[in-house]
Design a protein around this motif. Structure first.
Motif, mmCIF file in Angstrom:
data_model
loop_
_atom_site.group_PDB
_atom_site.id
_atom_site.type_symbol
_atom_site.label_atom_id
_atom_site.label_comp_id
_atom_site.label_asym_id
_atom_site.label_seq_id
_atom_site.Cartn_x
_atom_site.Cartn_y
_atom_site.Cartn_z
ATOM 1 N N GLN A 3 0.834 -1.199 0.000
ATOM 2 C CA GLN A 3 0.000 0.000 0.000
ATOM 3 C C GLN A 3 0.872 1.254 0.000
ATOM 4 N N VAL A 4 0.262 2.363 -0.366
ATOM 5 C CA VAL A 4 0.966 3.639 -0.420
ATOM 6 C C VAL A 4 1.623 3.951 0.917
ATOM 7 N N ARG A 5 0.954 3.670 2.029
ATOM 8 C CA ARG A 5 1.529 3.975 3.360
ATOM 9 C C ARG A 5 2.855 3.253 3.590
ATOM 10 N N ASP A 6 3.074 2.141 2.890
ATOM 11 C CA ASP A 6 4.308 1.380 3.035
ATOM 12 C C ASP A 6 5.462 2.000 2.244
ATOM 13 N N ALA A 7 5.151 2.846 1.269
ATOM 14 C CA ALA A 7 6.172 3.393 0.382
ATOM 15 C C ALA A 7 6.364 4.899 0.541
ATOM 16 N N MET A 8 5.433 5.573 1.195
ATOM 17 C CA MET A 8 5.474 7.035 1.301
ATOM 18 C C MET A 8 6.512 7.511 2.309
ATOM 19 N N TYR A 9 6.798 8.794 2.257
ATOM 20 C CA TYR A 9 7.645 9.457 3.248
ATOM 21 C C TYR A 9 6.788 10.483 3.971
ATOM 22 N N PRO A 10 6.972 10.629 5.269
ATOM 23 C CA PRO A 10 6.209 11.655 5.989
ATOM 24 C C PRO A 10 6.672 13.054 5.579
ATOM 25 N N VAL A 11 5.769 14.009 5.676
ATOM 26 C CA VAL A 11 6.117 15.405 5.419
ATOM 27 C C VAL A 11 6.213 16.081 6.776
ATOM 28 N N ASN A 12 7.422 16.419 7.168
ATOM 29 C CA ASN A 12 7.627 17.027 8.480
ATOM 30 C C ASN A 12 7.253 18.498 8.502
ATOM 31 N N THR A 13 7.429 19.187 7.388
ATOM 32 C CA THR A 13 7.131 20.611 7.329
ATOM 33 C C THR A 13 6.346 20.914 6.062
ATOM 34 N N PRO A 14 5.025 20.733 6.093
ATOM 35 C CA PRO A 14 4.238 21.088 4.912
ATOM 36 C C PRO A 14 4.162 22.604 4.771
ATOM 37 N N LEU A 15 3.770 23.057 3.606
ATOM 38 C CA LEU A 15 3.612 24.475 3.358
ATOM 39 C C LEU A 15 2.239 24.934 3.853
ATOM 40 N N THR A 16 2.126 26.228 4.125
ATOM 41 C CA THR A 16 0.833 26.829 4.467
ATOM 42 C C THR A 16 0.565 27.953 3.482
ATOM 43 N N GLY A 17 -0.688 28.277 3.301
ATOM 44 C CA GLY A 17 -1.068 29.316 2.352
ATOM 45 C C GLY A 17 -0.521 30.685 2.694
ATOM 46 N N SER A 18 -0.317 30.948 3.964
ATOM 47 C CA SER A 18 0.157 32.267 4.397
ATOM 48 C C SER A 18 1.676 32.411 4.342
ATOM 49 N N MET A 19 2.362 31.342 3.997
ATOM 50 C CA MET A 19 3.821 31.346 3.948
ATOM 51 C C MET A 19 4.320 32.204 2.783
ATOM 52 N N ALA A 20 5.387 32.954 3.012
ATOM 53 C CA ALA A 20 6.005 33.755 1.947
ATOM 54 C C ALA A 20 6.663 32.841 0.917
ATOM 55 N N LEU A 21 6.705 33.331 -0.321
ATOM 56 C CA LEU A 21 7.292 32.556 -1.411
ATOM 57 C C LEU A 21 8.718 32.119 -1.081
ATOM 58 N N VAL A 22 9.540 33.021 -0.579
ATOM 59 C CA VAL A 22 10.941 32.702 -0.301
ATOM 60 C C VAL A 22 11.056 31.590 0.742
ATOM 61 N N GLU A 23 10.200 31.583 1.744
ATOM 62 C CA GLU A 23 10.215 30.525 2.762
ATOM 63 C C GLU A 23 9.767 29.194 2.175
ATOM 64 N N ALA A 24 8.721 29.231 1.350
ATOM 65 C CA ALA A 24 8.216 28.008 0.725
ATOM 66 C C ALA A 24 9.260 27.395 -0.205
ATOM 67 N N VAL A 25 9.918 28.233 -0.996
ATOM 68 C CA VAL A 25 10.949 27.723 -1.911
ATOM 69 C C VAL A 25 12.088 27.095 -1.128
ATOM 70 N N SER A 26 12.461 27.715 -0.031
ATOM 71 C CA SER A 26 13.530 27.141 0.805
ATOM 72 C C SER A 26 13.133 25.758 1.307
ATOM 73 N N LEU A 27 11.889 25.591 1.746
ATOM 74 C CA LEU A 27 11.428 24.286 2.244
ATOM 75 C C LEU A 27 11.377 23.254 1.122
ATOM 76 N N ILE A 28 10.931 23.673 -0.054
ATOM 77 C CA ILE A 28 10.902 22.742 -1.194
ATOM 78 C C ILE A 28 12.321 22.290 -1.522
ATOM 79 N N LEU A 29 13.247 23.223 -1.587
ATOM 80 C CA LEU A 29 14.636 22.872 -1.905
ATOM 81 C C LEU A 29 15.253 21.976 -0.841
ATOM 82 N N GLU A 30 14.989 22.263 0.428
ATOM 83 C CA GLU A 30 15.515 21.435 1.521
ATOM 84 C C GLU A 30 14.919 20.030 1.498
#
Length: 135
Positions: A3-30
């Protein structure tokens, strides 16, 4: 059945709608992924932001050295999600029909992780590798 739960990775820091673009890009890159899900205060998936979504805005904003964009301004508001209980085989077939490389994994409506095309390929390859041929 894998099942998907067996292959997925947890997301420790998801994005929020109020997050600034620069912060979101940093999290995506990390994260090392090509995008991340966007959640509300209850961890419900409300969007998805990819590198592809960010790049045009980064070009403009970095040129002008100014950005007031928030994730909610540019995220995909109709994100593709998969259930944690879905079969990896079914997801592989679904990925074959669609272009997204990263899917938010939900349990009900709550974000529990992400799964990528390469994660699905890895699981299917491991399954094939472990097959025993009976002659």
């Amino acid at each position: 059945m894998l099942q998907v739960r067996d292959a997925m990775y947890p997301v420790n820091t998801p994005l929020t709608g109020s997050m600034a673009l620069v912060e979101a890009v940093s999290l995506i890159l990390e994260s090392g992924y090509t995008g991340l899900p966007v959640v509300d205060d209850h961890q419900h998936v409300v969007g998805f932001l990819s590198e592809h979504d960010c790049l045009p805005h980064l070009i403009t904003d970095s040129y002008h050295c100014d950005s007031h964009l928030k994730v909610a301004d540019i995220m995909r508001a109709d994100p593709l999600t998969v259930s944690s209980g879905q079969s990896v085989i079914d997801l592989a077939q679904q990925i074959g029909l669609n272009k997204p490389k990263v899917y938010a994994v939900v349990d009900g409506v709550k974000l529990v992780g992400i799964i990528t095309r390469s994660m699905v390929m890895r699981e299917l390859n491991n399954s094939l590798r472990n097959c025993k041929v009976v002659a």
